[in-house]
Scaffold this active site. Structure first.
Site, PDB file in Angstrom:
ATOM      1  N   GLY A  69      39.689  54.464  49.826  1.00  0.00           N
ATOM      2  CA  GLY A  69      40.427  53.231  49.554  1.00  0.00           C
ATOM      3  C   GLY A  69      41.638  53.058  50.450  1.00  0.00           C
ATOM      4  O   GLY A  69      41.896  51.964  50.964  1.00  0.00           O
ATOM      5  N   ASN A 146      45.196  49.089  38.960  1.00  0.00           N
ATOM      6  CA  ASN A 146      44.952  50.503  38.643  1.00  0.00           C
ATOM      7  C   ASN A 146      45.779  51.010  37.466  1.00  0.00           C
ATOM      8  O   ASN A 146      45.432  52.002  36.851  1.00  0.00           O
ATOM      9  CB  ASN A 146      45.198  51.385  39.869  1.00  0.00           C
ATOM     10  CG  ASN A 146      46.480  51.045  40.589  1.00  0.00           C
ATOM     11  OD1 ASN A 146      46.679  49.902  41.012  1.00  0.00           O
ATOM     12  ND2 ASN A 146      47.352  52.007  40.727  1.00  0.00           N
ATOM     13  N   GLN A 174      39.372  49.781  42.036  1.00  0.00           N
ATOM     14  CA  GLN A 174      39.209  50.028  40.594  1.00  0.00           C
ATOM     15  C   GLN A 174      38.069  49.203  39.998  1.00  0.00           C
ATOM     16  O   GLN A 174      37.741  49.378  38.818  1.00  0.00           O
ATOM     17  CB  GLN A 174      40.511  49.694  39.846  1.00  0.00           C
ATOM     18  CG  GLN A 174      41.666  50.615  40.167  1.00  0.00           C
ATOM     19  CD  GLN A 174      41.517  52.010  39.559  1.00  0.00           C
ATOM     20  OE1 GLN A 174      40.844  52.207  38.548  1.00  0.00           O
ATOM     21  NE2 GLN A 174      42.144  52.996  40.168  1.00  0.00           N
ATOM     22  N   SER A 194      36.276  52.767  47.056  1.00  0.00           N
ATOM     23  CA  SER A 194      36.454  54.217  47.138  1.00  0.00           C
ATOM     24  C   SER A 194      35.497  54.909  46.176  1.00  0.00           C
ATOM     25  O   SER A 194      35.477  54.591  44.984  1.00  0.00           O
ATOM     26  CB  SER A 194      37.903  54.548  46.774  1.00  0.00           C
ATOM     27  OG  SER A 194      38.087  55.937  46.748  1.00  0.00           O
ATOM     28  N   ALA A 195      34.713  55.870  46.692  1.00  0.00           N
ATOM     29  CA  ALA A 195      33.634  56.475  45.888  1.00  0.00           C
ATOM     30  C   ALA A 195      34.126  57.271  44.683  1.00  0.00           C
ATOM     31  O   ALA A 195      33.485  57.266  43.636  1.00  0.00           O
ATOM     32  CB  ALA A 195      32.792  57.382  46.796  1.00  0.00           C
ATOM     33  N   HIS A 196      35.277  57.953  44.818  1.00  0.00           N
ATOM     34  CA  HIS A 196      35.660  58.842  43.711  1.00  0.00           C
ATOM     35  C   HIS A 196      36.117  58.101  42.460  1.00  0.00           C
ATOM     36  O   HIS A 196      36.339  58.707  41.419  1.00  0.00           O
ATOM     37  CB  HIS A 196      36.704  59.883  44.166  1.00  0.00           C
ATOM     38  CG  HIS A 196      38.087  59.364  44.369  1.00  0.00           C
ATOM     39  ND1 HIS A 196      39.086  59.585  43.450  1.00  0.00           N
ATOM     40  CD2 HIS A 196      38.655  58.656  45.368  1.00  0.00           C
ATOM     41  CE1 HIS A 196      40.218  59.038  43.898  1.00  0.00           C
ATOM     42  NE2 HIS A 196      39.980  58.473  45.058  1.00  0.00           N
ATOM     43  N   THR A 232      32.676  61.282  63.297  1.00  0.00           N
ATOM     44  CA  THR A 232      31.358  61.729  62.842  1.00  0.00           C
ATOM     45  C   THR A 232      31.195  61.445  61.353  1.00  0.00           C
ATOM     46  O   THR A 232      32.079  61.765  60.556  1.00  0.00           O
ATOM     47  CB  THR A 232      31.199  63.242  63.126  1.00  0.00           C
ATOM     48  OG1 THR A 232      31.383  63.426  64.524  1.00  0.00           O
ATOM     49  CG2 THR A 232      29.836  63.756  62.699  1.00  0.00           C
ATOM     50  N   CYS A 319      49.041  58.188  42.036  1.00  0.00           N
ATOM     51  CA  CYS A 319      49.898  58.323  43.198  1.00  0.00           C
ATOM     52  C   CYS A 319      51.372  58.213  42.831  1.00  0.00           C
ATOM     53  O   CYS A 319      52.242  58.522  43.622  1.00  0.00           O
ATOM     54  CB  CYS A 319      49.568  57.250  44.219  1.00  0.00           C
ATOM     55  SG  CYS A 319      47.825  57.039  44.381  1.00  0.00           S
TER      56      CYS A 319
HETATM   57  N1  PLP Z   1      43.686  51.056  45.706  1.00  0.00           N
HETATM   58  C1  PLP Z   1      43.690  51.211  44.368  1.00  0.00           C
HETATM   59  C2  PLP Z   1      43.737  50.018  43.489  1.00  0.00           C
HETATM   60  C3  PLP Z   1      43.625  52.504  43.827  1.00  0.00           C
HETATM   61  O1  PLP Z   1      43.622  52.666  42.504  1.00  0.00           O
HETATM   62  C4  PLP Z   1      43.586  53.624  44.706  1.00  0.00           C
HETATM   63  C5  PLP Z   1      43.599  54.998  44.172  1.00  0.00           C
HETATM   64  O2  PLP Z   1      44.235  55.290  43.178  1.00  0.00           O
HETATM   65  C6  PLP Z   1      43.573  53.393  46.086  1.00  0.00           C
HETATM   66  C7  PLP Z   1      43.627  52.093  46.549  1.00  0.00           C
HETATM   67  C8  PLP Z   1      43.487  54.525  47.073  1.00  0.00           C
HETATM   68  O3  PLP Z   1      42.161  54.995  47.114  1.00  0.00           O
HETATM   69  P1  PLP Z   1      41.805  56.440  47.700  1.00  0.00           P
HETATM   70  O4  PLP Z   1      42.208  57.418  46.656  1.00  0.00           O
HETATM   71  O5  PLP Z   1      40.325  56.425  47.899  1.00  0.00           O
HETATM   72  O6  PLP Z   1      42.542  56.590  48.977  1.00  0.00           O
END
Ligand code: PLP
Length: 369
Positions: A69, A146, A174, A194-196, A232, A319
């Site tokens: 992300g 988020n 999200q 974002s995959a996770h 890669t 974060c």
């Molecule tokens: N954007 C949003 C709304 C998110 O919730 C997050 C992660 O918490 C990100 C971006 C960042 O994604 P990544 O963890 O894959 O860098």
């Protein structure tokens, strides 16, 4: 242990893990090489791109793999803002991947404007009509927040952007895998994922770039990803991401119903026990997200006491967990200070069950009751 912080990250899908293993063991070829040993990796990338494209109604050529992300958001803001030039309009409640990328492009003739939100954390379209004008080159508004889960009026905002000849980007980190997304119907030009966040592996994501939009690469290097994202390819992670997304989308409605039941268990029990709390976010928020603000409490203290009981929750976004101040999102929705400091985020995911919700709310009441 009860894990209720799925907005921070999720448990890896079992099918995704199984699909990744061959690419971490015997199928280790570099997908860019012409020999037949690399053909399996090439096919895996093709298949993954097709699966992901179908999940958001895009074409495979419109999907570009990134490291997640944060990279997709940086690419969209830093290079997306150069396509038409002009100002950037975003919202006050974006993730720091957007806010800090915006900070970095502001100045040098680019002004960044921040759209306010209402008390439920939804961008006011009337303000968007006022702020987005012929000087705007890029509009970037997240699909779902988020911290409080509020879903934004993306389709309307994209129309306002396009009426002013601006590009429209959405940080859908999200939202992807959790709510239905149709990039064509929603008029989206650029989308970050974002995959996770959808039971895929960490360190992998993608950006949707609508056909015809000539964005410059963010990473300079080799010619991978049609020359738009050098490096890669992490084939195992890409394969895992595609399988996780496909599975989440196949079960989306069942998961949503399940998560709404878990949310209900928590909020009803808090109300039954006459706890003084506010439930943040709008009604149609991301399934499983419960942002709660308790009067005269400290979110940080609640988090640590829950941790001692083996329960993982959050005070805001992952974060921001080192920053113990009231978050920019909670400030933007204008919560009164006596509630704002007592804010926590519970985010259930598809591996949580009703017992988790019951145990969690019991523990919560023992702290705030
Ligand atoms: N954007 C949003 C709304 C998110 O919730 C997050 C992660 O918490 C990100 C971006 C960042 O994604 P990544 O963890 O894959 O860098």
């Amino acid at each position: 242990m009860i894990y209720a912080d799925n907005a921070a990250t999720t448990q890896l899908d079992k099918d995704a893990f199984d699909a990744m293993i061959p690419f971490m063991t015997k199928e280790y070829g570099n997908a860019s090489q012409p020999y037949s040993f690399a053909s399996i990796e090439k096919k895996a990338l093709r298949d993954a791109r097709k699966i992901i494209a179908e999940c958001i109604n895009a074409s495979p050529e419109e999907i570009f793999f990134t490291s997640g992300g944060t990279e997709s958001d940086n690419w969209a803001i830093k290079k997306g803002s150069q396509i038409y030039g002009g100002d950037v309009v975003t919202s006050q409640i974006e993730h720091h991947a957007i806010l800090n990328a915006c900070k970095s492009v502001s100045g040098d003739g680019v002004t960044v404007k921040y759209l306010p939100v209402d008390v439920t954390g939804v961008v006011k379209t009337i303000e968007a009509e006022r702020m987005i004008d012929e000087n705007t080159g890029l509009v970037s508004v997240m699909m779902a927040n988020n911290e409080i889960g509020s879903i934004q009026p993306i389709k309307e905002l994209a129309i306002i952007a396009h009426n002013n000849n601006a590009l429209f980007h959405t940080d859908a980190v999200q939202a992807v895998g959790h709510i239905p997304i149709d990039v064509k119907e929603m008029n989206i030009d650029l989308l970050s994922a974002s995959a996770h966040k959808f039971n895929g592996p960490k360190g992998i994501g993608f950006m949707y770039v609508k056909r015809g939009i000539s964005i410059q690469p963010y990473m300079d290097g080799g010619s991978q990803e049609s020359g738009l994202r050098a490096g890669t390819e992490n084939v195992a992670a890409i394969v895992g991401m595609a399988i996780a997304l496909k599975n989440n989308i196949a079960d989306m409605q069942t998961t949503k119903d399940h998560l709404r039941r878990l949310e209900k268990i928590v909020v009803e029990k808090l109300s039954d026990r006459k706890i003084d709390y506010l439930l943040n976010g709008n009604k149609e928020k991301i399934p499983g997200n419960i942002s709660l603000s308790f009067r005269d409490c400290e979110g940080e203290v609640i988090l640590h006491r829950m941790d001692l009981m083996g329960i993982c929750i959050s005070t805001g976004s992952a974060c921001d967990s080192v920053n113990t101040q009231v978050s920019h999102v909670i400030k933007a929705i204008g919560l009164p200070m006596d509630y704002a400091e007592g804010t926590i985020r519970v985010s259930f995911g598809r591996y949580n069950d009703e017992n988790d919700a019951k145990t969690l709310v019991k523990a919560l009441i023992s702290i705030v009751g």
